[in-house]
Design a protein around this motif. Structure first.
Motif, mmCIF file in Angstrom:
data_model
loop_
_atom_site.group_PDB
_atom_site.id
_atom_site.type_symbol
_atom_site.label_atom_id
_atom_site.label_comp_id
_atom_site.label_asym_id
_atom_site.label_seq_id
_atom_site.Cartn_x
_atom_site.Cartn_y
_atom_site.Cartn_z
ATOM 1 N N LYS A 54 0.338 -0.982 0.006
ATOM 2 C CA LYS A 54 -0.033 0.145 -0.286
ATOM 3 C C LYS A 54 0.501 1.429 -0.310
ATOM 4 C CE LYS A 54 -4.259 -1.733 0.670
ATOM 5 N NZ LYS A 54 -5.024 -1.530 -0.681
ATOM 6 N N ARG A 80 -9.518 -3.422 -4.295
ATOM 7 C CA ARG A 80 -7.972 -3.768 -4.404
ATOM 8 C C ARG A 80 -7.126 -3.046 -5.361
ATOM 9 N NH1 ARG A 80 -4.595 -9.602 -6.132
ATOM 10 N NH2 ARG A 80 -3.084 -8.807 -4.588
ATOM 11 N N TRP A 82 -6.871 1.277 -7.177
ATOM 12 C CA TRP A 82 -7.085 2.198 -7.058
ATOM 13 C C TRP A 82 -8.293 2.872 -8.107
ATOM 14 C CZ3 TRP A 82 -5.337 5.491 -3.311
ATOM 15 C CH2 TRP A 82 -5.939 6.862 -4.016
#
Length: 97
Positions: A54, A80, A82
């Motif tokens: 992340k 999961r 962006w």
């Protein structure tokens, strides 16, 4: 003789500062592109696709949907990645995958 190597320390500090200033302000953006028609896309949301930690990269997913179907795991994809882009594509006389 110098007991504390002040000059080399300052040069090292300046070099480190320059490296930090050259670093990108935001994480790089990565695009994953998949042509899809009926086959399972579970590999995008289970542990088979390795993703960066992340904050290390912004990963966008583009699914070029050739059979006018919504992937079964779309909600998991949205968790999961962006961004998730579903793009409808119809083959004419030439395949587009």
């Amino acid at each position: 003789k110098e007991l504390w190597p002040v000059e080399p320390a300052l040069v090292s500090y300046q070099r480190a500062e320059a490296d930090v200033n050259r670093a990108p302000a935001e994480p790089p953006r990565v695009h994953i592109v998949v042509c899809h028609c009926r086959e399972s896309l579970d590999w995008l949301t289970d542990s088979h696709l390795l993703m960066p930690a992340k904050g290390r990269a912004l990963v966008d997913l583009y699914v070029y949907e050739k059979c006018s179907r919504t992937p079964d795991n779309l909600d998991l994809m949205r968790e999961r990645f962006w961004q998730v882009h579903l793009v409808s594509v119809e083959d004419g006389s030439v395949r587009r995958d």
